[in-house]
Structures are given as structure tokens and as C-alpha cells.
Enzyme design. Structure first.
Site, PDB file in Angstrom:
ATOM      1  N   LYS A 204      39.480  21.800  34.026  1.00 20.86           N
ATOM      2  CA  LYS A 204      39.332  23.031  34.807  1.00 20.86           C
ATOM      3  C   LYS A 204      37.969  23.638  34.518  1.00 20.86           C
ATOM      4  O   LYS A 204      37.653  23.967  33.371  1.00 20.86           O
ATOM      5  CB  LYS A 204      40.437  24.018  34.427  1.00 20.86           C
ATOM      6  CG  LYS A 204      40.303  25.340  35.156  1.00 20.86           C
ATOM      7  CD  LYS A 204      41.566  26.170  35.054  1.00 20.86           C
ATOM      8  CE  LYS A 204      41.380  27.511  35.733  1.00 20.86           C
ATOM      9  NZ  LYS A 204      42.605  28.320  35.694  1.00 20.86           N
ATOM     10  N   ARG A 214      41.851  35.260  42.646  1.00 20.72           N
ATOM     11  CA  ARG A 214      41.883  36.439  41.771  1.00 20.72           C
ATOM     12  C   ARG A 214      42.162  37.699  42.572  1.00 20.72           C
ATOM     13  O   ARG A 214      42.797  38.630  42.076  1.00 20.72           O
ATOM     14  CB  ARG A 214      40.581  36.537  40.976  1.00 20.72           C
ATOM     15  CG  ARG A 214      40.465  35.407  39.972  1.00 20.72           C
ATOM     16  CD  ARG A 214      39.168  35.413  39.194  1.00 20.72           C
ATOM     17  NE  ARG A 214      39.033  34.199  38.392  1.00 20.72           N
ATOM     18  CZ  ARG A 214      37.923  33.857  37.763  1.00 20.72           C
ATOM     19  NH1 ARG A 214      36.853  34.628  37.800  1.00 20.72           N
ATOM     20  NH2 ARG A 214      37.890  32.728  37.066  1.00 20.72           N
ATOM     21  N   LYS A 230      34.883  33.421  32.426  1.00 23.08           N
ATOM     22  CA  LYS A 230      35.849  32.639  31.651  1.00 23.08           C
ATOM     23  C   LYS A 230      35.185  31.425  31.012  1.00 23.08           C
ATOM     24  O   LYS A 230      35.855  30.447  30.663  1.00 23.08           O
ATOM     25  CB  LYS A 230      37.020  32.214  32.553  1.00 23.08           C
ATOM     26  CG  LYS A 230      37.807  33.400  33.145  1.00 23.08           C
ATOM     27  CD  LYS A 230      39.126  32.974  33.787  1.00 23.08           C
ATOM     28  CE  LYS A 230      39.921  34.177  34.287  1.00 23.08           C
ATOM     29  NZ  LYS A 230      41.244  33.797  34.828  1.00 23.08           N
ATOM     30  N   LYS A 261      40.138  20.535  38.675  1.00 24.66           N
ATOM     31  CA  LYS A 261      40.085  21.777  39.446  1.00 24.66           C
ATOM     32  C   LYS A 261      38.750  22.464  39.273  1.00 24.66           C
ATOM     33  O   LYS A 261      38.341  22.611  38.113  1.00 24.66           O
ATOM     34  CB  LYS A 261      41.209  22.678  38.932  1.00 24.66           C
ATOM     35  CG  LYS A 261      41.194  24.069  39.457  1.00 24.66           C
ATOM     36  CD  LYS A 261      42.296  24.859  38.825  1.00 24.66           C
ATOM     37  CE  LYS A 261      42.230  26.279  39.332  1.00 24.66           C
ATOM     38  NZ  LYS A 261      43.150  27.133  38.669  1.00 24.66           N
ATOM     39  N   SER A 287      41.209  28.164  45.988  1.00 27.15           N
ATOM     40  CA  SER A 287      41.156  29.185  47.031  1.00 27.15           C
ATOM     41  C   SER A 287      39.801  29.249  47.731  1.00 27.15           C
ATOM     42  O   SER A 287      39.731  29.330  48.955  1.00 27.15           O
ATOM     43  CB  SER A 287      41.515  30.538  46.406  1.00 27.15           C
ATOM     44  OG  SER A 287      40.678  30.814  45.289  1.00 27.15           O
ATOM     45  N   TYR A 326      45.951  25.053  49.749  1.00 28.30           N
ATOM     46  CA  TYR A 326      46.439  26.129  50.627  1.00 28.30           C
ATOM     47  C   TYR A 326      46.607  25.633  52.057  1.00 28.30           C
ATOM     48  O   TYR A 326      47.126  26.346  52.901  1.00 28.30           O
ATOM     49  CB  TYR A 326      45.492  27.335  50.546  1.00 28.30           C
ATOM     50  CG  TYR A 326      45.426  27.872  49.128  1.00 28.30           C
ATOM     51  CD1 TYR A 326      46.338  28.803  48.675  1.00 28.30           C
ATOM     52  CD2 TYR A 326      44.489  27.365  48.211  1.00 28.30           C
ATOM     53  CE1 TYR A 326      46.319  29.249  47.369  1.00 28.30           C
ATOM     54  CE2 TYR A 326      44.453  27.799  46.897  1.00 28.30           C
ATOM     55  CZ  TYR A 326      45.379  28.737  46.481  1.00 28.30           C
ATOM     56  OH  TYR A 326      45.371  29.161  45.183  1.00 28.30           O
TER      57      TYR A 326
HETATM   58  C1  PBG Z   1      44.578  31.234  36.262  1.00 27.94           C
HETATM   59  C2  PBG Z   1      44.498  30.385  37.473  1.00 27.94           C
HETATM   60  C3  PBG Z   1      43.425  30.470  38.374  1.00 27.94           C
HETATM   61  C4  PBG Z   1      43.731  29.595  39.408  1.00 27.94           C
HETATM   62  C5  PBG Z   1      44.962  28.998  39.129  1.00 27.94           C
HETATM   63  N1  PBG Z   1      45.424  29.498  37.895  1.00 27.94           N
HETATM   64  C6  PBG Z   1      42.237  31.334  38.407  1.00 27.94           C
HETATM   65  C7  PBG Z   1      41.359  31.508  37.238  1.00 27.94           C
HETATM   66  O1  PBG Z   1      41.253  30.642  36.376  1.00 27.94           O
HETATM   67  O2  PBG Z   1      40.748  32.577  37.174  1.00 27.94           O
HETATM   68  C8  PBG Z   1      42.821  29.429  40.583  1.00 27.94           C
HETATM   69  C9  PBG Z   1      43.355  28.826  41.790  1.00 27.94           C
HETATM   70  C10 PBG Z   1      42.554  29.046  43.003  1.00 27.94           C
HETATM   71  O3  PBG Z   1      41.420  29.569  43.008  1.00 27.94           O
HETATM   72  O4  PBG Z   1      43.078  28.680  44.045  1.00 27.94           O
HETATM   73  N2  PBG Z   1      45.179  30.786  35.173  1.00 27.94           N
END
Ligand code: PBG
Length: 336
Positions: A204, A214, A230, A261, A287, A326
């Protein structure tokens, strides 16, 4: 050579692409609905689904409405759903204690869904960002300078057990803390959930493309910015070697499948992992990837369906078995 004579080109790859029937015979990659996992957002209450402006076509669903949506998706043959809670701001605290409230929203939602649709696979995120007042995936250390790994993992272990108890088929740690896969496995086994699987968000990256998500869960609202930093736990987008190390560690700790991801900008990582492990692989078309395609289509700059199909096909071609997307909500059958 005479004018109408074919040129001396004996090898002609176009023979295999000449008609739609021939093209179908030789297509190498397919995206069936059964390979797609639909992310769904749940909110407390009994009102109408609330549209999410930065995710066109997506809603925060109260539990009765999410049951109808799960029913629709199951009928269309989607592979499963991934469920994310949108917790009201007054339940968000620095210690994320609502995450461990067994009567909390996510546990009630999973329980209700599994009761009605026992055969629909449900993936549940393990992370604290829906519950922390600062929007981070874990608890901060004393000085607030960083997310504390070990106190966070202690909570994630309990959260995973509660999610399993509610009926999740897979828990999906998306927090990127060290050592959490092995310890969550141990916690699940000790709590007598050996059948519950772990999908590790193993690769990730710290991406700008999570911003609409978010907005959807409200973690940007708590943080005051969708550019929540993050990078202390999510991976550096430029680091290919480092993330492989991380992901293979999750395999050794007992993950049942690994996820990359975001997906589209990280197809090299999907391919790297495909060649380095025998575990199934998932990729999360996040997203921002979805919203970018929608925004360009709204402007008339790309064709929505074609851009959608091409993006999903590419992720499968790179080596992903499953795609969290999505687009799962409006897919029939994808093939170019
Ligand atoms: C948080 C989490 C995130 C997503 C899935 N789980 C966002 C982040 O790490 O801030 C993002 C998924 C997306 O953007 O579709 N644990």
C-alpha cells in the site's frame, strides 16, 4: 512487383485480429464480475443513502439500504463486497475506542449482511482511521509525532477478532503497521476463528489518490485536510524493492492473499508480486483512479465505458486475480 500483388509479408499478426469473432477466440484476458469486489460505505441511521460528491454514483448507505444494495450486487454476480464505516464525528477520539465497541456500526452492518446473504463474501478493513479524531490509521505516540506501531497492533488484533465475530469472511488490514499479519492470525486462531482469512494490504503506497475515499469516510474532515500525511507507514511510491520485501513478509506471517494499492499506477508491482508469490493477488483500483476517469468522461474527454474497461483489463493483465473497484457496481461483463 505488380501493383495489386500483396507485398511479400508472409507473417501477418493482423490475421488474428481481423473480425470480432476471431478477436474473441484469441483474447487473453477477461474481467468477469466474479473477480470484482465492490467497496461499500455504511452510515448509522435510517435515512436515505447520502451521495458522495467526489465518488459519482456512490453513497453512504444506512443499514437497511446497504442490504438492498448487497442484494443487487449479489444478483449481478459480483465476487464480494468490502465494507467501510463512516462514523459520526463525535465518536472519533484520539484513542479510537469506538473501533472496539462490539455494538458499533461496522459490526452491526456486517452481521446484518451476512445474516441475509451468507454466501456473499465480505471483506472488512482492519485499521483505525474511521475512528481516530486525527484520521490516522493508528494511535499516535506520546509526542504526537508518529503513529505508534505496537499499541496500534494491539488494537488491530482486537478489531480483527470483533470483525470475525460479526461474520466477516476476510479481515483486511490496511494500516501498514509492522508485524500485524502474524499477530492478527494468532489472535483469530486463539479466538477460534481459524476459518477467517487475512487479505493483507501488503503493498500500500502513500498515494494522493485516496482523497475521495477520505471524503467518503470523513477521515479528511477529522484531519482538516485530505492530504493527510501517512508516509510514516504507507510505502514510498518510488520504492519497488522495499515494497516487495514488505509484501513477502506478510506472506510469511500467514496472509491468505496479498493486495497492491493503488492499482493502475502500480501495475509493475502487481507483476513483480505475481512472479514472486503463489498466493492469490488482489489490486485496489482506488477512489481517485475512479474519480479521475469519471471527471474526464464528464468533460467529454474520454469515453467512460471504454476507459473503465481498459483500466480493469490492464489490472487483470498485470496479474491480479481480484480487483477492488468502485466500477463493480455498474459492471456487466468487460471485454474490449
Ligand atoms: C484506510 C484505507 C484507505 C483506503 C482504504 N482503506 C485510505 C487511506 O489509507 O487513507 C483507500 C481506498 C480508496 O481510496 O479507494 N485504512
Amino acid at each position: 512487383m505488380k501493383k495489386d500483388q500483396p507485398l511479400p509479408i508472409p507473417i501477418r499478426p493482423r490475421r488474428l485480429r481481423r473480425t470480432s469473432g476471431i478477436r474473441r477466440l484469441f483474447s487473453e484476458t477477461e474481467v468477469a464480475p466474479s473477480r470484482l469486489i465492490a467497496p461499500l460505505f455504511v452510515v448509522d441511521g435510517l435515512g436515505k443513502p447520502e451521495p458522495i460528491p467526489s465518488l459519482p454514483g456512490h453513497y453512504r448507505f444506512p443499514i437497511p439500504a446497504i442490504l438492498r444494495e448487497a442484494h443487487r450486487l449479489a444478483r449481478r454476480g459480483v465476487g464480494g463486497i468490502a465494507i467501510f464505516p463512516c462514523i459520526s464525528q463525535n465518536l472519533r477520539t484520539p484513542d479510537a475506542k469506538e473501533a472496539l465497541n462490539p455494538k458499533g456500526l461496522i459490526y452491526r452492518a456486517i452481521h446484518a449482511i451476512k445474516k441475509e446473504f451468507p454466501h456473499l463474501p465480505v471483506f472488512a478493513d482492519v485499521a483505525l482511521d474511521p475512528y481516530t479524531s486525527h484520521g490516522h490509521d493508528g494511535l499516535l505516540n506520546r509526542t504526537g509525532s508518529d503513529v505508534d506501531n505496537d499499541t496500534t497492533v494491539r488494537l488491530l488484533m482486537k478489531q480483527a477478532v470483533l470483525l470475525a465475530g460479526a461474520g466477516a469472511d476476510f479481515v483486511a488490514p490496511s494500516d501498514m503497521m509492522d508485524g500485524r499479519i502474524g499477530l492478527i492470525r494468532e489472535a483469530l486462531d486463539q479466538a477460534a476463528f481459524p476459518e477467517v482469512g487475512i487479505l493483507s494490504y501488503a503493498a500500500k503506497f502513500a498515494s494522493s489518490l485516496y482523497a475521495p475515499f477520505r471524503d467518503a469516510v470523513g477521515s479528511s474532515r477529522s484531519a482538516g485536510t485530505s492530504a493527510l500525511d501517512k508516509r510514516g507507514y504507507q510505502a514510498d511510491p518510488g520504492n519497488r524493492r522495499a515494497i516487495l520485501r514488505d509484501a513477502l513478509l506478510d506472506e510469511r506471517e500467514g496472509a491468505d492473499l496479498l493486495m497492491v494499492k493503488p492499482a493502475g499506477p502500480y501495475l509493475d508491482i502487481v507483476r513483480d508480486l505475481r512472479e514472486s508469490t503463489r498466493l492469490p493477488l488482489a489490486a485496489y483500483q482506488v477512489s481517485g483512479e475512479y474519480s479521475q476517469i469519471h471527471a474526464a468522461a464528464q468533460k467529454g474527454w474520454v469515453d467512460l465505458r471504454k476507459a473503465r474497461d481498459e483500466s480493469l483489463l490492464s489490472i487483470r493483465r498485470a496479474g491480479a486475480d481480484l480487483i477492488f473497484t468502485y466500477f463493480a457496481q455498474d459492471i456487466e461483463r468487460v471485454r474490449l
